[in-house]
Design a protein around this motif. Structure first.
Motif, short mmCIF file in Angstrom:
data_model
loop_
_atom_site.label_atom_id
_atom_site.label_comp_id
_atom_site.label_asym_id
_atom_site.label_seq_id
_atom_site.Cartn_x
_atom_site.Cartn_y
_atom_site.Cartn_z
N ALA A 102 0.85 -1.20 0.00
CA ALA A 102 0.00 0.00 0.00
C ALA A 102 0.88 1.24 0.00
CB ALA A 102 -0.91 0.00 1.22
N VAL A 103 0.38 2.29 -0.64
CA VAL A 103 1.08 3.57 -0.72
C VAL A 103 0.12 4.67 -0.28
CG1 VAL A 103 2.21 5.23 -2.23
CG2 VAL A 103 2.55 2.78 -2.61
N ALA A 104 0.58 5.52 0.63
CA ALA A 104 -0.21 6.67 1.07
C ALA A 104 0.58 7.94 0.77
CB ALA A 104 -0.52 6.57 2.56
N LYS A 105 -0.07 8.93 0.17
CA LYS A 105 0.59 10.19 -0.14
C LYS A 105 0.36 11.17 1.01
CE LYS A 105 0.15 9.68 -5.14
NZ LYS A 105 -0.41 10.26 -6.39
N ARG A 106 1.39 11.95 1.31
CA ARG A 106 1.33 12.93 2.39
C ARG A 106 1.52 14.33 1.78
NH1 ARG A 106 5.41 14.81 6.89
NH2 ARG A 106 4.00 15.13 8.65
N ARG A 107 0.60 15.21 2.08
CA ARG A 107 0.67 16.56 1.54
C ARG A 107 0.96 17.56 2.67
NH1 ARG A 107 -1.08 19.96 -2.66
NH2 ARG A 107 -1.80 22.00 -1.93
N ILE A 108 1.99 18.35 2.51
CA ILE A 108 2.31 19.46 3.40
C ILE A 108 2.55 20.68 2.51
CG2 ILE A 108 3.93 20.42 5.07
CD1 ILE A 108 2.42 18.17 6.31
N SER A 109 1.75 21.71 2.68
CA SER A 109 1.91 22.90 1.84
C SER A 109 2.34 24.10 2.68
CB SER A 109 0.58 23.23 1.12
OG SER A 109 -0.37 23.74 2.03
N ILE A 149 7.15 23.94 18.14
CA ILE A 149 6.89 23.44 16.79
C ILE A 149 7.29 21.97 16.74
CG2 ILE A 149 7.38 23.73 14.33
CD1 ILE A 149 8.40 26.59 15.04
N VAL A 150 6.32 21.10 16.43
CA VAL A 150 6.55 19.66 16.41
C VAL A 150 6.76 19.20 14.97
CG1 VAL A 150 5.58 17.40 16.98
CG2 VAL A 150 5.18 19.36 18.50
N HIS A 151 7.77 18.36 14.77
CA HIS A 151 8.06 17.85 13.43
C HIS A 151 8.93 16.60 13.54
CE1 HIS A 151 12.21 19.36 13.59
NE2 HIS A 151 11.70 20.44 14.20
N LYS A 152 9.28 16.03 12.39
CA LYS A 152 10.22 14.92 12.31
C LYS A 152 11.10 15.14 11.08
CE LYS A 152 11.68 10.82 13.77
NZ LYS A 152 12.39 10.65 15.05
N SER A 153 11.62 16.35 10.97
CA SER A 153 12.35 16.72 9.75
C SER A 153 13.73 16.09 9.68
CB SER A 153 12.46 18.24 9.64
OG SER A 153 13.17 18.78 10.72
N ASN A 154 14.18 15.46 10.77
CA ASN A 154 15.45 14.74 10.68
C ASN A 154 15.31 13.48 9.82
OD1 ASN A 154 13.77 13.61 12.69
ND2 ASN A 154 15.51 12.60 13.68
N VAL A 155 14.06 13.01 9.63
CA VAL A 155 13.79 11.85 8.77
C VAL A 155 13.01 12.29 7.53
CG1 VAL A 155 12.64 9.61 8.59
CG2 VAL A 155 13.83 10.23 10.71
N ASP A 160 8.24 17.43 6.36
CA ASP A 160 8.36 18.07 7.66
C ASP A 160 9.35 19.23 7.63
OD1 ASP A 160 6.47 16.45 8.76
OD2 ASP A 160 7.72 15.66 10.37
N GLY A 161 10.31 19.16 6.71
CA GLY A 161 11.22 20.28 6.54
C GLY A 161 10.48 21.53 6.10
N LEU A 162 9.56 21.38 5.15
CA LEU A 162 8.75 22.52 4.70
C LEU A 162 7.87 23.04 5.83
CD1 LEU A 162 7.78 24.42 2.47
CD2 LEU A 162 6.11 22.65 1.81
N TRP A 163 7.26 22.13 6.57
CA TRP A 163 6.43 22.52 7.73
C TRP A 163 7.24 23.36 8.71
CZ3 TRP A 163 1.83 22.77 10.26
CH2 TRP A 163 1.85 22.80 11.67
N ARG A 164 8.38 22.84 9.12
CA ARG A 164 9.23 23.51 10.11
C ARG A 164 9.66 24.88 9.62
NH1 ARG A 164 14.51 24.31 10.16
NH2 ARG A 164 15.58 24.64 12.18
N GLU A 165 10.16 24.94 8.39
CA GLU A 165 10.66 26.21 7.86
C GLU A 165 9.55 27.25 7.74
OE1 GLU A 165 12.37 25.06 4.19
OE2 GLU A 165 13.98 23.87 5.11
N THR A 166 8.36 26.81 7.34
CA THR A 166 7.26 27.74 7.14
C THR A 166 6.76 28.30 8.47
OG1 THR A 166 6.58 26.55 5.15
CG2 THR A 166 4.97 28.05 6.14
N VAL A 167 6.57 27.43 9.47
CA VAL A 167 6.10 27.92 10.77
C VAL A 167 7.14 28.84 11.40
CG1 VAL A 167 5.35 27.26 13.08
CG2 VAL A 167 4.63 25.91 11.11
#
Length: 317
Positions: A102-109, A149-155, A160-167
Motif C-alpha cells: 500500500a502507498v499513502a501520499k502525504r501533503r504538506i503545503s 513546533i513539532v516535526h520529524k524533519s530529521n527523517v 516536515d522540513g517545509l512545515w518547520r521552515e514555514t512555521v
C-alpha cells in the motif's frame, strides 16, 4: 444515518451551515476501522468544506480537571493543522511479485503550514492577555508565551522540513512575535516523551495533522479522561466545537457517558463566536463541579450519571 441513506454528511447539512450559521457543535461519532464502500468521515468532510484549517485542543489540569491525583500544573494548547498531511486520504493498493503493498501520499503545503503557524502564535499572545486578567495564584503558566513546533524533519526532510521552515518564518517575520513569544522545536517522538514526563513545560504546541491528532489524544491521559477534553475546529469565518472523544456504543443508553468534553466544546464555540463572558461562565461552572469531587462519571472513578453531571453544571451556572 449512513446505513439508512448511504451518505455520512448530507448536502442539506452543509447548505444550512453555510447559509444560516456562524458555528456548530459536532456530536460524538466514530468512523469504521475498516474500509466501508461509500463512507467518508463526516468531520473530515466538514473541515474541508468549511475550511476549518486548525483544530484547537486545550489540555488543562489542576484540582478542577484532574481525576488521577496528578497535581502538575498543566495549561497546554495544542494547535493541529486540520486539512493536510496523511489525512488527505490519497491511498493506493498495489501488488507485485512479493504480494500486496500500500502507498499513502502525504501533503504538506506552505499555505496550510503558514495558517497553522499564524494561529499558534496569535493564540499564544491571546492566552497571555487572558492570563493578565487573573491573579498570579490562579495561573498555571507563569512564564512568557511559548510556541513549540513539532516535526520529524530529521527523517522526513522534505515534508516536515517545509512545515518547520514555514512555521518558523511566521515567527521570524513578525516583530511582535519575536519580541513577546519564545519558540522551540521538538521532534515528535521526543515530544511525546517530554509531554508525559514534564507536561508543565509546554504552553502552545503546533503540529501537522497526524502528529497533532496523536499528541492531543495522548495528552487527555494527563488530565484523567478523554471525556474531559474539548476542541474547536477553527477557520477564518466558521467554528465547529467537537469533543475529542468518539462515540462509545458499548455504553449507549446507560446514561453514564461523560458530558464534560461536549459542554466545554460548546463553551469554546461561544468563545470563538464572540460570547466570551458566557463561555467563561460555563468553564467556571464545569471546573467547580469537578473540583468538588463528588459528581463524576465512571470514567473518572465516580458513580454519577450523565444527567447528574449536566444538572450540576447547570445548577452552578
Amino acid at each position: 444515518y449512513f446505513q439508512k441513506h448511504g451518505v455520512a454528511l448530507p448536502e442539506q447539512t452543509l447548505a444550512a451551515l453555510k447559509s444560516d450559521c456562524d458555528g456548530a457543535l459536532f456530536g460524538a461519532v466514530s468512523s469504521p476501522s475498516h474500509k466501508v464502500a461509500g463512507y467518508s468521515s463526516p468531520i473530515v468532510g466538514l473541515r474541508k468544506q468549511m475550511d476549518l484549517y486548525a483544530n484547537v485542543r486545550p489540555v488543562i489540569s489542576g484540582a478542577a480537571a484532574t481525576a488521577s491525583g496528578d497535581k502538575r500544573a498543566i495549561d497546554m494548547l495544542i494547535i493541529r493543522e486540520n486539512t493536510e498531511c496523511l489525512y488527505i486520504k490519497d491511498e493506493e493498493l498495489h501488488e507485485d511479485a512479493n504480494g500486496k503493498y500500500a502507498v499513502a501520499k502525504r501533503r504538506i503545503s506552505e499555505f496550510a503550514s503558514r495558517r497553522a503557524g499564524e494561529m499558534a502564535f496569535s493564540m499564544a499572545l491571546q492566552r497571555d492577555s487572558m492570563r493578565q486578567l487573573v491573579g498570579a495564584a490562579e495561573r498555571t503558566w507563569t512564564g512568557r508565551p511559548k510556541v513549540t513546533i513539532v516535526h520529524k524533519s530529521n527523517v522526513l526532510s522534505v515534508t516536515d522540513g517545509l512545515w518547520r521552515e514555514t512555521v518558523r518564518s511566521v515567527y521570524e517575520g513578525n516583530a511582535e512575535y519575536t519580541r513577546r513569544v519564545d519558540v522551540e522545536e521538538q521532534l515528535v517522538d521526543s515530544m511525546v516523551y517530554r509531554m508525559f514526563r514534564e507536561p508543565e513545560a509546554f504552553d502552545v504546541v503546533v503540529a501537522p495533522n497526524m502528529y497533532g491528532d496523536i499528541i492531543s489524544d495522548g495528552a487527555a491521559a494527563l488530565v484523567g479522561s478523554l471525556g474531559l477534553v474539548p476542541s474547536a475546529n477553527v477557520g477564518d469565518s466558521f467554528v465547529v466545537g467537537e469533543p475529542v472523544h468518539g462515540s462509545a456504543p458499548d455504553i449507549a443508553g446507560k446514561n453514564i457517558a461523560n458530558p464534560v468534553a461536549a459542554i466545554r466544546s460548546a463553551a469554546m464555540l461561544l468563545e470563538r463566536t464572540g460570547h466570551g463572558a458566557a463561555a467563561l461562565a460555563i468553564y467556571r461552572a464545569v471546573d467547580h463541579v469537578l473540583a468538588g469531587g463528588q459528581i463524576r462519571t465512571p470514567d473518572l472513578g465516580g458513580k454519577s450519571t450523565t444527567t447528574e453531571v449536566a444538572d450540576a453544571v447547570c445548577k452552578q451556572l
